[in-house]
Design a protein around this motif. Structure first.
Motif, PDB file in Angstrom:
ATOM      1  N   THR A   1       0.778  -1.220   0.038  1.00 19.84           N
ATOM      2  CA  THR A   1       0.010  -0.140   0.031  1.00 19.84           C
ATOM      3  C   THR A   1       1.100   1.284  -0.027  1.00 19.84           C
ATOM      4  O   THR A   1       2.009   1.350   0.338  1.00 19.84           O
ATOM      5  CB  THR A   1      -0.779  -0.020   1.324  1.00 19.84           C
ATOM      6  N   ALA A   2       0.282   2.040  -0.588  1.00 20.33           N
ATOM      7  CA  ALA A   2       1.075   3.744  -0.586  1.00 20.33           C
ATOM      8  C   ALA A   2       1.235   4.011   0.822  1.00 20.33           C
ATOM      9  O   ALA A   2       0.230   4.008   1.769  1.00 20.33           O
ATOM     10  CB  ALA A   2       0.370   4.693  -1.306  1.00 20.33           C
ATOM     11  N   ASN A   3       2.314   4.645   1.270  1.00 21.41           N
ATOM     12  CA  ASN A   3       2.761   5.222   2.714  1.00 21.41           C
ATOM     13  C   ASN A   3       2.406   6.766   2.455  1.00 21.41           C
ATOM     14  O   ASN A   3       2.553   7.300   3.462  1.00 21.41           O
ATOM     15  CB  ASN A   3       4.095   4.675   3.032  1.00 21.41           C
ATOM     16  N   LEU A   4       2.382   7.327   1.439  1.00 24.45           N
ATOM     17  CA  LEU A   4       1.754   8.392   1.520  1.00 24.45           C
ATOM     18  C   LEU A   4       0.898   9.167   0.042  1.00 24.45           C
ATOM     19  O   LEU A   4       1.045   8.121  -0.830  1.00 24.45           O
ATOM     20  CB  LEU A   4       3.040   9.411   1.228  1.00 24.45           C
ATOM     21  N   ALA A   5       0.226  10.102   0.139  1.00 20.18           N
ATOM     22  CA  ALA A   5      -0.413  10.615  -0.911  1.00 20.18           C
ATOM     23  C   ALA A   5       0.160  11.121  -2.176  1.00 20.18           C
ATOM     24  O   ALA A   5       1.308  11.620  -1.784  1.00 20.18           O
ATOM     25  CB  ALA A   5      -1.496  11.493  -0.673  1.00 20.18           C
ATOM     26  N   GLY A   6       0.186  10.961  -3.353  1.00 22.61           N
ATOM     27  CA  GLY A   6       1.200  11.572  -4.500  1.00 22.61           C
ATOM     28  C   GLY A   6       0.626  11.003  -5.810  1.00 22.61           C
ATOM     29  O   GLY A   6      -0.613  10.572  -5.843  1.00 22.61           O
ATOM     30  N   THR A   7       1.431  11.066  -6.732  1.00 22.17           N
ATOM     31  CA  THR A   7       1.175  10.698  -7.943  1.00 22.17           C
ATOM     32  C   THR A   7       2.221   9.758  -8.702  1.00 22.17           C
ATOM     33  O   THR A   7       3.349   9.914  -8.258  1.00 22.17           O
ATOM     34  CB  THR A   7       1.187  11.958  -8.989  1.00 22.17           C
ATOM     35  N   VAL A   8       1.597   8.762  -9.177  1.00 25.21           N
ATOM     36  CA  VAL A   8       2.465   7.753 -10.028  1.00 25.21           C
ATOM     37  C   VAL A   8       3.354   8.284 -10.950  1.00 25.21           C
ATOM     38  O   VAL A   8       2.725   8.764 -12.048  1.00 25.21           O
ATOM     39  CB  VAL A   8       1.702   6.447 -10.153  1.00 25.21           C
TER      40      VAL A   8
END
Length: 129
Positions: A55-62
């Motif tokens: 899972t992503a550990n932070l919000a962002g853009t791939v």
């Protein structure tokens, strides 16, 4: 956990101790327009606490996806790169295994706790051998 950090082109190996924290579950995700018509509530494909998912550990853009379904990876291999606040973060494999599915594509916006990659179960890996 071992991480690789790149600063001004110089690569550093870093040992990090991570304490387990309760991960908040994703609530309903509204898909559709901003109007009340045609909005369909749905839930995340896999829970953030799933042992077979990264899972992503932070919000962002791939910004880069470096693996594909069926690919074997080793712990520490870079799987994808997220950009948040103009900084790139390498997402690395926490364990050896086989990628069952990549749930994101380049350009996708992700939230903390969102499933990025699903691992093949041990039974799937044994059947493939």
């Amino acid at each position: 956990m071992k991480l690789k950090v790149t600063v001004d082109g110089q690569v550093y190996d870093v040992d990090v101790e991570v304490e387990e924290e309760a991960t908040p579950a994703l609530g309903a995700v509204l898909v559709g327009s901003m109007s009340a018509h045609g909005v369909t509530p749905t839930t995340a494909k896999a829970p953030a606490t799933s042992s077979n998912a990264l899972t992503a550990n932070l919000a962002g853009t791939v910004v880069k996806v470096l693996v594909e379904a069926g690919q074997e990876v080793a712990a520490g291999d870079t799987l994808l790169i997220l950009e948040a606040m103009k900084m790139e973060t390498e997402v690395t494999a926490p364990k050896d295994g086989t990628v069952a599915a990549v749930e994101v594509e380049v350009g996708d916006a992700v939230q903390g706790g969102q499933v990025l990659i699903e691992w093949a179960s041990e039974e799937d890996e044994e059947e493939a051998s």
